[in-house]
Design an enzyme around this catalytic site. Structure first.
Site, PDB file in Angstrom:
ATOM      1  CB  SER A   1      -0.792   0.040   0.717  1.00  0.00           C
ATOM      2  OG  SER A   1      -1.688   1.025   0.796  1.00  0.00           O
ATOM      3  CG  ASP A   8      -6.660  -2.993  -3.988  1.00  0.00           C
ATOM      4  OD1 ASP A   8      -7.050  -1.744  -3.032  1.00  0.00           O
ATOM      5  OD2 ASP A   8      -5.438  -2.346  -4.158  1.00  0.00           O
ATOM      6  CG  HIS A  44      -5.988  -2.200  -0.907  1.00  0.00           C
ATOM      7  ND1 HIS A  44      -4.883  -2.126  -1.179  1.00  0.00           N
ATOM      8  CD2 HIS A  44      -4.988  -1.948   0.517  1.00  0.00           C
ATOM      9  CE1 HIS A  44      -3.892  -1.022  -0.636  1.00  0.00           C
ATOM     10  NE2 HIS A  44      -4.159  -1.440  -0.250  1.00  0.00           N
TER      11      HIS A  44
END
Length: 344
Positions: free
Chosen positions: A155, A249, A283
């Site tokens: 991320s 995601d 994600h």
């Protein structure tokens, strides 16, 4: 492992993490007669333990200069291929992924970058000189095999790793899990270079009846207008890249970022990166068998957001991605023979 990856939180928006890697996960398993609020009598029970810190792996807190980190060293004499591990906007110093990777033969530095001890409390501005200190620490460590090290980022940690690879020396391989090729969330500075964060539009956030936000479309396009100033110049990097992408995601458009990063590298004559896409994965792609986190609080957004993913597909992605990441680092940090990646 279905009992683990299918776990769901009792409280909404909680995510299962391991805060102290020096103790195992202890799961109390119970078989009850029925279901619901009154499941009836207990038929059987057992305890299951999952250790994180393998016997012989050394956990070394690092407080050198500005660096706030934990170094994990595998058993044996070394030197070992070195990796710096960065997490996302949650801040603090998560150690569990670094610890598990050290179990597999890597010297791994779990690096905090905000929200920990005397580091900045908020994500407003990052200086790459801090990360450069960490790179140099690893390059100079007698248990780290040179000449370069690897980076692993998830991320926000992913775009920080891409920035490190683009501006700093000594990086040989960079693996990014659902990261961005644009700088996001905070100003980034290195010497006389300033990269602004990619803008966002709150009007593009969709909130469902449960009060959970879908922020997939919130960020601006880094290929248009002022957003182009936020695109990280990854063509400057002298390393190989691996992009791990969850195609469901809902944090941001990870596949779009990976593809645009690949186009940019190839347009500048650089080698095409490996992109491995996982249908049905969200994600939060963690090490194997961590339960999927469907939604939790997002510190920057200030409300619960959905992360995407379908539990079984997400689980399978976590298992495969973990092997792909290790294989990538072994090829480029240890020089082991290349195996064709299983592109899903």
């Amino acid at each position: 492992m279905g009992l683990l990856w299918a776990l769901q939180p009792r409280k909404a928006f909680w995510r299962l993490v391991k805060k102290d890697v020096q103790t195992p996960f202890r799961l109390q398993l119970e078989v009850l007669e029925g279901h619901g609020d009154d499941p009836g009598r207990l038929l059987a029970q057992a305890q299951h333990e999952r250790a994180f810190l393998r016997d012989g792996v050394r956990r070394v807190p690092v407080r050198e200069g500005r660096i706030r980190a934990t170094l994990f060293l595998p058993p044996g004499n070394g030197p070992f291929p070195g990796v710096i591990d960065l997490y996302g906007t949650g801040g603090g110093l998560p150690e569990y992924r670094a610890c598990l990777l050290a179990n597999c033969g890597f010297a791994v530095l779990a690096l905090a970058f905000y929200g920990y001890e005397d580091l900045p409390k908020e994500m407003k501005e990052f200086n790459l000189e801090y990360f450069e200190e960490a790179v140099n620490y690893m390059l100079q460590h007698n248990q780290v095999k040179g000449p370069g090290i690897g980076l692993l980022g998830f991320s926000k940690g992913g775009d920080l790793c891409i920035s490190m690879a683009s501006f700093l020396k000594g990086i040989t391989a960079t693996a990014v899990i659902n990261g961005s090729v644009a700088n996001v969330g905070a100003v980034l500075r290195y010497k006389d270079v300033t990269i602004p964060p990619l803008g966002a539009n709150a009007k593009r956030i969709k909130v469902n009846k449960s009060g959970i936000a879908d922020i997939t479309d919130a960020l601006n396009n880094p290929l248009e207008g002022p957003g182009r100033q936020s695109f990280i110049p990854l063509e400057k990097a002298e390393c190989r890249f691996l992009f791990i992408v969850g195609q469901d995601d809902h944090n941001w458009k990870s596949e779009f970022f990976a593809v645009e990063g690949s186009k940019r590298l190839q347009a500048h004559g650089k080698e095409k990166p490996e992109i491995i896409c996982y249908p049905g994965a969200g994600h939060y792609i963690e090490p194997p068998f961590f339960p999927m986190c469907a939604a939790s609080m997002h510190l920057l957004v200030g409300m619960p957001v959905m992360w995407g993913g379908e539990p079984k597909a997400h689980c399978e992605a976590q298992i495969d991605a973990w092997q792909q990441i290790q294989g990538f680092f072994r090829r480029h940090l240890k020089g082991e023979p290349s195996r064709t990646a299983n592109k899903l």
